[in-house]
Scaffold this motif. Structure first.
Motif, mmCIF file in Angstrom:
data_model
loop_
_atom_site.group_PDB
_atom_site.id
_atom_site.type_symbol
_atom_site.label_atom_id
_atom_site.label_comp_id
_atom_site.label_asym_id
_atom_site.label_seq_id
_atom_site.Cartn_x
_atom_site.Cartn_y
_atom_site.Cartn_z
ATOM 1 N N CYS A 259 77.641 -31.941 31.219
ATOM 2 C CA CYS A 259 77.978 -33.257 30.683
ATOM 3 C C CYS A 259 78.432 -33.142 29.226
ATOM 4 O O CYS A 259 77.704 -32.592 28.398
ATOM 5 C CB CYS A 259 76.773 -34.186 30.771
ATOM 6 S SG CYS A 259 77.044 -35.820 30.057
ATOM 7 N N SER B 115 71.183 -32.641 30.381
ATOM 8 C CA SER B 115 71.806 -31.327 30.323
ATOM 9 C C SER B 115 72.004 -30.829 28.895
ATOM 10 O O SER B 115 72.436 -29.700 28.698
ATOM 11 C CB SER B 115 73.163 -31.378 31.033
ATOM 12 O OG SER B 115 74.040 -32.267 30.364
ATOM 13 N N GLN B 116 71.670 -31.691 27.881
ATOM 14 C CA GLN B 116 71.873 -31.278 26.488
ATOM 15 C C GLN B 116 70.555 -31.224 25.711
ATOM 16 O O GLN B 116 70.563 -31.028 24.513
ATOM 17 C CB GLN B 116 72.823 -32.250 25.780
ATOM 18 C CG GLN B 116 74.221 -32.275 26.385
ATOM 19 C CD GLN B 116 75.179 -33.099 25.559
ATOM 20 O OE1 GLN B 116 75.210 -33.013 24.330
ATOM 21 N NE2 GLN B 116 75.993 -33.907 26.232
ATOM 22 N N HIS C 248 72.737 -37.787 33.819
ATOM 23 C CA HIS C 248 74.008 -37.328 33.234
ATOM 24 C C HIS C 248 74.549 -36.107 33.967
ATOM 25 O O HIS C 248 75.756 -36.006 34.229
ATOM 26 C CB HIS C 248 73.804 -36.980 31.754
ATOM 27 C CG HIS C 248 73.603 -38.172 30.878
ATOM 28 N ND1 HIS C 248 73.893 -38.168 29.533
ATOM 29 C CD2 HIS C 248 73.139 -39.421 31.134
ATOM 30 C CE1 HIS C 248 73.612 -39.339 29.008
ATOM 31 N NE2 HIS C 248 73.147 -40.116 29.960
ATOM 32 N N SER C 249 73.672 -35.170 34.275
ATOM 33 C CA SER C 249 74.123 -33.913 34.872
ATOM 34 C C SER C 249 74.531 -34.075 36.330
ATOM 35 O O SER C 249 75.188 -33.207 36.900
ATOM 36 C CB SER C 249 73.026 -32.849 34.766
ATOM 37 O OG SER C 249 71.867 -33.249 35.496
ATOM 38 N N GLU D 138 79.522 -38.072 36.918
ATOM 39 C CA GLU D 138 80.468 -38.191 35.818
ATOM 40 C C GLU D 138 80.429 -39.604 35.215
ATOM 41 O O GLU D 138 79.516 -40.372 35.486
ATOM 42 C CB GLU D 138 81.867 -37.791 36.292
ATOM 43 C CG GLU D 138 81.947 -36.304 36.650
ATOM 44 C CD GLU D 138 83.375 -35.820 36.840
ATOM 45 O OE1 GLU D 138 84.324 -36.615 36.666
ATOM 46 O OE2 GLU D 138 83.553 -34.630 37.190
ATOM 47 N N GLY D 139 81.460 -39.928 34.434
ATOM 48 C CA GLY D 139 81.337 -41.055 33.514
ATOM 49 C C GLY D 139 81.595 -42.439 34.039
ATOM 50 O O GLY D 139 81.413 -43.405 33.296
ATOM 51 N N CYS E 171 79.001 -35.741 27.139
ATOM 52 C CA CYS E 171 78.930 -37.086 26.568
ATOM 53 C C CYS E 171 78.499 -37.046 25.104
ATOM 54 O O CYS E 171 78.011 -36.037 24.588
ATOM 55 C CB CYS E 171 77.969 -37.959 27.370
ATOM 56 S SG CYS E 171 76.221 -37.619 27.082
ATOM 57 N N CYS F 34 70.682 -37.259 27.295
ATOM 58 C CA CYS F 34 71.327 -36.382 28.277
ATOM 59 C C CYS F 34 70.390 -35.268 28.713
ATOM 60 O O CYS F 34 69.926 -34.467 27.890
ATOM 61 C CB CYS F 34 72.607 -35.803 27.689
ATOM 62 S SG CYS F 34 73.564 -34.820 28.862
ATOM 63 N N TYR G 172 75.979 -44.093 29.714
ATOM 64 C CA TYR G 172 75.213 -42.946 29.228
ATOM 65 C C TYR G 172 74.013 -43.302 28.344
ATOM 66 O O TYR G 172 73.093 -42.493 28.215
ATOM 67 C CB TYR G 172 76.127 -42.009 28.438
ATOM 68 C CG TYR G 172 77.087 -41.213 29.281
ATOM 69 C CD1 TYR G 172 76.631 -40.360 30.288
ATOM 70 C CD2 TYR G 172 78.459 -41.302 29.076
ATOM 71 C CE1 TYR G 172 77.515 -39.630 31.062
ATOM 72 C CE2 TYR G 172 79.362 -40.560 29.847
ATOM 73 C CZ TYR G 172 78.871 -39.731 30.840
ATOM 74 O OH TYR G 172 79.749 -38.995 31.608
ATOM 75 N N ARG H 153 79.171 -34.560 39.415
ATOM 76 C CA ARG H 153 79.628 -33.731 38.298
ATOM 77 C C ARG H 153 79.611 -32.254 38.671
ATOM 78 O O ARG H 153 78.637 -31.750 39.235
ATOM 79 C CB ARG H 153 78.742 -33.961 37.066
ATOM 80 C CG ARG H 153 79.230 -33.238 35.819
ATOM 81 C CD ARG H 153 78.306 -33.507 34.624
ATOM 82 N NE ARG H 153 78.316 -34.901 34.239
ATOM 83 C CZ ARG H 153 79.274 -35.485 33.536
ATOM 84 N NH1 ARG H 153 80.349 -34.780 33.168
ATOM 85 N NH2 ARG H 153 79.183 -36.756 33.211
#
Length: 340
Positions: free
Chosen positions: A328, A338-339, A225-226, A229-230, A330, A336, A290, A324
């Motif tokens: 992210c 990055s989350q 994800h990081s 992009e989508g 998303c 993810c 994702y 990216r």
């Protein structure tokens, strides 16, 4: 292929009542005979439990009866004789026994769709004949003029930014330059896709070219994800394959052992599969990009709608992404990096 494994009994008279299962050669989808057609012919000798591929050739099957006497009757009647109901083919038959198999071998099959809408995965699209045969030839010629980097089982080329397989990410400080001019027509076609919101504003700046020899696939993964992009676009060239998608129960994917398989709607993930013909463009966006792992099974042939599809001497994919720059945003934080 994820089917029951059978083997020939050793050291036993082949004319005895050995098994309710028959190994039948010169018979199968590769020679134009569907499993349903084969089952209907062998059902004349008794109740048939099922017809299975004996191997990856597509020309040998296992016919499994409910009892040994039915199998013996079929063997004595059909072995070595032309069968009018099966196109006049001469069948070569012997007894076979079911061998113990691991769960991953028994429950590996999943129906293969031809169109993306059948998979019911939001954000997944497949465009057939995205490029012409001539364009395909020109793209392949262009990459074959350039150097390849060899991985364990396949070769790759990177443009824009190099993808690091150890970290599954890119180093944005090492820009390799603009994407090569020979993909400009592809980028133009992407910008004109009717189902893609804001297509004209998408600036794709990373390209990975993969070359897969026969039997080589791709392990299950979600593109980091990081890193990207989508929107992810993947153009298939030279040869076909199937791609499988898995949606894991939240958290289960973190401890996923890719050698462990479960049924299509198993206890820890859902499975879907689609056939990718040469010259087709696959788009992953939203949930498909994702939240669903995608992978290519390590097969030399694929079973698609009761037809055996042999993979070519090579399959080449062009995968376009946008690197990216920001965190992210998303809606799938459980997947993810990055989350978390």
């Amino acid at each position: 292929m994820g089917l029951p494994r059978f083997g020939r009994p050793k050291g036993v008279d082949m004319q005895g009542k050995l098994s309710p299962n028959l190994f039948v050669a010169n018979c199968g989808p590769a020679v134009g005979l569907s499993h349903d057609t084969i089952a209907s012919v062998f059902a004349a000798f008794g109740e048939v439990n099922g017809v299975f591929a004996a191997d990856e050739s597509g020309a040998r099957v296992i016919v499994s009866y409910c009892d040994e006497s039915s199998a013996r009757a079929a063997l004595e009647a059909l072995d070595g004789h032309p069968c009018p109901e099966l196109g006049g083919r001469t069948l070569h038959i012997r007894y076979s026994v079911l061998q113990p198999t691991a769960l991953d071998q028994i429950n590996d099959s999943v129906p293969v769709s031809l169109v993306a809408s059948d998979l019911n995965i939001p954000g997944l699209y497949l465009v057939h004949d995205f490029v012409s045969t001539k364009e395909e030839e020109e793209l392949l010629a262009s990459i074959d003029e350039r150097p390849w980097k060899s991985l364990a089982k396949r070769r790759v080329q990177h443009y824009g930014y190099e993808f690091c397989y150890e970290t599954r990410n890119v180093n944005t400080r090492q820009h390799l330059g603009e994407l090569p001019s020979f993909v400009s027509p592809i980028l133009e076609k992407i910008s004109l896709l009717p189902d893609l919101d804001n297509a004209a504003s998408i600036v794709l700046d990373q390209l990975t070219v993969n070359e897969y020899p026969p039997g080589v696939g791709l392990s299950p993964h979600i593109d980091t994800h990081s890193a990207f992009e989508g929107f992810i676009f993947s153009l298939s060239l030279a040869g076909p394959c199937i791609m499988e998608f898995r949606r894991y129960t939240d958290g289960d994917w973190l401890n996923n052992n890719t050698k462990t398989q479960t049924p299509e709607n198993g206890s820890n993930f859902l499975r879907r599969a689609i056939y990718l013909p040469p010259r087709s463009m696959l788009l992953l966006s939203g949930e498909a990009r994702y939240a669903w792992h995608h992978y290519i099974p390590h097969h030399k042939i694929d079973l698609v709608k009761d037809s055996v599809i042999r993979r070519g001497s090579r399959r080449v994919s062009f995968t376009f992404r946008k690197v990216r720059a920001d965190p992210c945003p998303c809606d799938f934080p459980q997947y993810c990096d990055s989350q978390r």
